[in-house]
Design a protein around this motif. Structure first.
Motif, PDB file in Angstrom:
ATOM      1  N   ASP A 104      10.700 -49.044  -6.921  1.00 18.42           N
ATOM      2  CA  ASP A 104       9.393 -48.370  -6.875  1.00 18.42           C
ATOM      3  C   ASP A 104       9.357 -47.255  -5.827  1.00 18.42           C
ATOM      4  N   GLU A 105      10.265 -47.344  -4.866  1.00 20.91           N
ATOM      5  CA  GLU A 105      10.365 -46.274  -3.886  1.00 20.91           C
ATOM      6  C   GLU A 105      11.222 -45.118  -4.444  1.00 20.91           C
ATOM      7  N   LYS A 106      12.231 -45.477  -5.244  1.00 20.47           N
ATOM      8  CA  LYS A 106      13.151 -44.464  -5.772  1.00 20.47           C
ATOM      9  C   LYS A 106      12.580 -43.718  -6.977  1.00 20.47           C
ATOM     10  N   LEU A 107      11.721 -44.409  -7.730  1.00 21.39           N
ATOM     11  CA  LEU A 107      11.228 -43.827  -8.982  1.00 21.39           C
ATOM     12  C   LEU A 107      10.585 -42.446  -8.822  1.00 21.39           C
ATOM     13  N   PRO A 108       9.611 -42.292  -7.894  1.00 22.00           N
ATOM     14  CA  PRO A 108       9.006 -40.956  -7.766  1.00 22.00           C
ATOM     15  C   PRO A 108      10.016 -39.894  -7.335  1.00 22.00           C
ATOM     16  N   LEU A 109      11.039 -40.317  -6.585  1.00 18.24           N
ATOM     17  CA  LEU A 109      12.054 -39.363  -6.144  1.00 18.24           C
ATOM     18  C   LEU A 109      12.945 -38.926  -7.317  1.00 18.24           C
ATOM     19  N   MET A 110      13.186 -39.859  -8.230  1.00 20.50           N
ATOM     20  CA  MET A 110      13.972 -39.514  -9.411  1.00 20.50           C
ATOM     21  C   MET A 110      13.174 -38.556 -10.310  1.00 20.50           C
ATOM     22  N   VAL A 111      11.881 -38.810 -10.448  1.00 12.93           N
ATOM     23  CA  VAL A 111      11.033 -37.901 -11.234  1.00 12.93           C
ATOM     24  C   VAL A 111      11.085 -36.500 -10.615  1.00 12.93           C
ATOM     25  N   GLU A 112      11.056 -36.484  -9.275  1.00 11.77           N
ATOM     26  CA  GLU A 112      11.131 -35.214  -8.554  1.00 11.77           C
ATOM     27  C   GLU A 112      12.445 -34.481  -8.869  1.00 11.77           C
ATOM     28  N   HIS A 118      15.036 -29.479 -14.101  1.00 14.08           N
ATOM     29  CA  HIS A 118      14.650 -28.887 -15.379  1.00 14.08           C
ATOM     30  C   HIS A 118      13.938 -27.558 -15.171  1.00 14.08           C
ATOM     31  N   ALA A 119      13.117 -27.476 -14.136  1.00 15.97           N
ATOM     32  CA  ALA A 119      12.413 -26.211 -13.858  1.00 15.97           C
ATOM     33  C   ALA A 119      13.436 -25.116 -13.546  1.00 15.97           C
ATOM     34  N   LEU A 120      14.466 -25.457 -12.768  1.00 10.87           N
ATOM     35  CA  LEU A 120      15.498 -24.464 -12.440  1.00 10.87           C
ATOM     36  C   LEU A 120      16.255 -24.025 -13.702  1.00 10.87           C
ATOM     37  N   LEU A 121      16.588 -24.999 -14.539  1.00 11.33           N
ATOM     38  CA  LEU A 121      17.346 -24.663 -15.756  1.00 11.33           C
ATOM     39  C   LEU A 121      16.519 -23.753 -16.668  1.00 11.33           C
ATOM     40  N   VAL A 122      15.223 -24.036 -16.762  1.00 12.32           N
ATOM     41  CA  VAL A 122      14.355 -23.240 -17.637  1.00 12.32           C
ATOM     42  C   VAL A 122      14.279 -21.782 -17.147  1.00 12.32           C
ATOM     43  N   GLN A 123      14.364 -21.589 -15.831  1.00 17.40           N
ATOM     44  CA  GLN A 123      14.331 -20.213 -15.297  1.00 17.40           C
ATOM     45  C   GLN A 123      15.563 -19.391 -15.674  1.00 17.40           C
ATOM     46  N   GLN A 124      16.616 -20.075 -16.106  1.00 17.41           N
ATOM     47  CA  GLN A 124      17.892 -19.377 -16.326  1.00 17.41           C
ATOM     48  C   GLN A 124      18.016 -18.720 -17.705  1.00 17.41           C
ATOM     49  N   ARG A 125      17.004 -18.850 -18.531  1.00 21.79           N
ATOM     50  CA  ARG A 125      17.016 -18.257 -19.880  1.00 21.79           C
ATOM     51  C   ARG A 125      18.325 -18.599 -20.631  1.00 21.79           C
ATOM     52  N   ILE A 126      18.628 -19.885 -20.629  1.00 21.34           N
ATOM     53  CA  ILE A 126      19.852 -20.368 -21.282  1.00 21.34           C
ATOM     54  C   ILE A 126      19.741 -20.216 -22.795  1.00 21.34           C
ATOM     55  N   LYS A 127      20.808 -19.688 -23.402  1.00 22.23           N
ATOM     56  CA  LYS A 127      20.799 -19.476 -24.850  1.00 22.23           C
ATOM     57  C   LYS A 127      21.436 -20.643 -25.594  1.00 22.23           C
ATOM     58  N   LYS A 128      20.735 -21.081 -26.630  1.00 23.92           N
ATOM     59  CA  LYS A 128      21.195 -22.181 -27.484  1.00 23.92           C
ATOM     60  C   LYS A 128      22.613 -21.938 -28.000  1.00 23.92           C
ATOM     61  N   MET A 192      16.156 -29.881 -25.423  1.00 22.06           N
ATOM     62  CA  MET A 192      15.716 -28.541 -25.028  1.00 22.06           C
ATOM     63  C   MET A 192      14.809 -27.951 -26.095  1.00 22.06           C
ATOM     64  N   ASP A 193      13.852 -27.172 -25.640  1.00 21.03           N
ATOM     65  CA  ASP A 193      12.952 -26.468 -26.552  1.00 21.03           C
ATOM     66  C   ASP A 193      13.263 -24.980 -26.427  1.00 21.03           C
ATOM     67  N   PHE A 194      13.672 -24.370 -27.525  1.00 24.37           N
ATOM     68  CA  PHE A 194      14.065 -22.955 -27.498  1.00 24.37           C
ATOM     69  C   PHE A 194      12.986 -22.087 -28.145  1.00 24.37           C
ATOM     70  N   ASP A 195      12.827 -20.872 -27.651  1.00 18.47           N
ATOM     71  CA  ASP A 195      11.866 -19.960 -28.285  1.00 18.47           C
ATOM     72  C   ASP A 195      12.503 -19.328 -29.528  1.00 18.47           C
ATOM     73  N   ASP A 196      11.773 -18.399 -30.173  1.00 20.87           N
ATOM     74  CA  ASP A 196      12.263 -17.812 -31.420  1.00 20.87           C
ATOM     75  C   ASP A 196      13.567 -17.035 -31.246  1.00 20.87           C
ATOM     76  N   CYS A 197      13.835 -16.619 -30.013  1.00 22.71           N
ATOM     77  CA  CYS A 197      15.093 -15.897 -29.766  1.00 22.71           C
ATOM     78  C   CYS A 197      16.211 -16.852 -29.344  1.00 22.71           C
ATOM     79  N   GLY A 198      15.953 -18.153 -29.400  1.00 21.04           N
ATOM     80  CA  GLY A 198      16.988 -19.121 -29.024  1.00 21.04           C
ATOM     81  C   GLY A 198      17.186 -19.229 -27.527  1.00 21.04           C
ATOM     82  N   VAL A 199      16.139 -18.927 -26.763  1.00 21.82           N
ATOM     83  CA  VAL A 199      16.233 -19.025 -25.304  1.00 21.82           C
ATOM     84  C   VAL A 199      15.461 -20.264 -24.835  1.00 21.82           C
ATOM     85  N   LEU A 200      16.082 -21.027 -23.912  1.00 20.52           N
ATOM     86  CA  LEU A 200      15.437 -22.248 -23.397  1.00 20.52           C
ATOM     87  C   LEU A 200      14.105 -21.906 -22.724  1.00 20.52           C
ATOM     88  N   ARG A 201      13.032 -22.582 -23.190  1.00 22.95           N
ATOM     89  CA  ARG A 201      11.733 -22.314 -22.558  1.00 22.95           C
ATOM     90  C   ARG A 201      11.113 -23.566 -21.941  1.00 22.95           C
TER      91      ARG A 201
END
Ligand code: TMP
Ligand code: MG
Length: 297
Positions: A104-112, A118-128, A192-201
């Protein structure tokens, strides 16, 4: 005799005398296996974690990547982002494997950890379109014996549910490139959820991290409903969070839990022995799970 505790292990399968095998209660393991074998392979389903369970933990002394690490190490992310992801890994992985801290102490840290990564990966405009190449060029490796494991389950029409807090698109690609992505496989993971151009959003649906597999299983109860005629479960994991992956199975009759203990062996051995029926210590292969499957089929 069991290698760690000296308890007599009956020769149910020869693989149980491998030096990596430890069991707290070998008699219980034998009883479960006999009961499952008697019920027949058409009553069995397999539920497995992916990273560090179906894939290797290390090869030639070097750590193998998780789904996330495959992206982190690739040129789909900038140098700056690599550093930030590495910092997250260095901060949170020791917490993940720290058995002195309660869940119960580790759980919120894992969510973090997951949320930040995931937020960092989404910023990278990764292509499918680039994922397949990145997986091909990575050091990801399924454990030795994977071919027999996947092919045998397929040949015997045994459903395999892969339940992963990694990234679904990546793990599917790893399995596909190994040519064992058979139709008996279902995957619950972060897709992953990609936009119409196949970029991770974004990532789709509810986040799966290492400590909410129970909630994930209950959310996907439809899957288990379909498998109602398969009340005998072989569960495989490498984290204590993986133990809840079968919580969506209704009317369970038997469950045999196999746990890979890859890291922090001395500190974690007792808790693994207390919760997994069979503990595989620093075993990079699927030899033991394959032995169990051959016995059951
Ligand atoms: P699993 O449920 O398939 O084993 O996947 C979870 C693993 O992913 C867990 O051991 C931690 C690891 N992980 C990373 O290596 N990097 C990351 O950025 C995150 C969020 C998790
Ligand atoms: Mg894992």
């Amino acid at each position: 005799d069991c290698n760690c505790c000296g308890v007599k292990v009956s020769a149910v399968i020869p693989e149980f005398s491998n030096p990596s095998v430890c069991m707290k209660d070998p008699q219980r393991v034998q009883d479960i296996m006999e009961s499952m074998a008697k019920a027949g392979s058409n009553t069995v389903q397999v539920i497995s974690d992916f990273d560090m369970t179906l894939t290797r933990f290390a090869y030639n002394g070097k750590r193998c990547p998780t789904c996330h690490n495959i992206l982190d190490n690739s040129d789909l992310v900038s140098e700056e982002c690599k550093e930030q992801l590495k910092e997250l890994l260095d901060t949170y992985y020791p917490i993940e494997i720290d058995c002195s801290r309660p869940v119960d102490e580790k759980l919120p840290l894992m969510v973090e950890w997951w949320t930040k990564a995931h937020a960092l990966l989404v910023q990278q405009r990764i292509k499918k379109d680039h994922l397949a190449l990145v997986v091909r060029e990575s050091d990801a490796m399924l454990r030795d014996g994977y071919q027999l494991f996947f092919d045998h389950l397929h040949e015997h029409s045994i459903p395999l549910l892969i339940f992963s807090a990694g990234i679904g698109d990546i793990l599917e690609e790893v399995i596909r490139q190994a040519k064992v992505f058979h139709p008996n496989i279902n995957v619950f993971s972060n897709y992953m959820d990609f936009d119409d151009c196949g970029v991770l959003r974004a990532f789709k649906g509810e986040l799966i991290h290492i400590y909410n597999k129970r909630e994930g299983a209950l959310l996907n109860s439809g899957h288990f409903e379909e498998l109602r005629a398969r009340p005998n479960v072989l569960l495989m994991g490498d984290s204590l969070g993986d133990l809840n992956m079968a919580d969506g199975v209704q009317d369970m009759e038997n469950i045999l839990k196999i746990g890979f203990l890859n890291d922090k062996v001395e500190e974690r051995k007792q808790s693994y022995l207390d919760s997994y029926d069979i503990v595989l210590v620093k075993d990079e292969t699927l030899v033991v799970p394959n032995g169990v499957l051959l016995y059951l089929t």
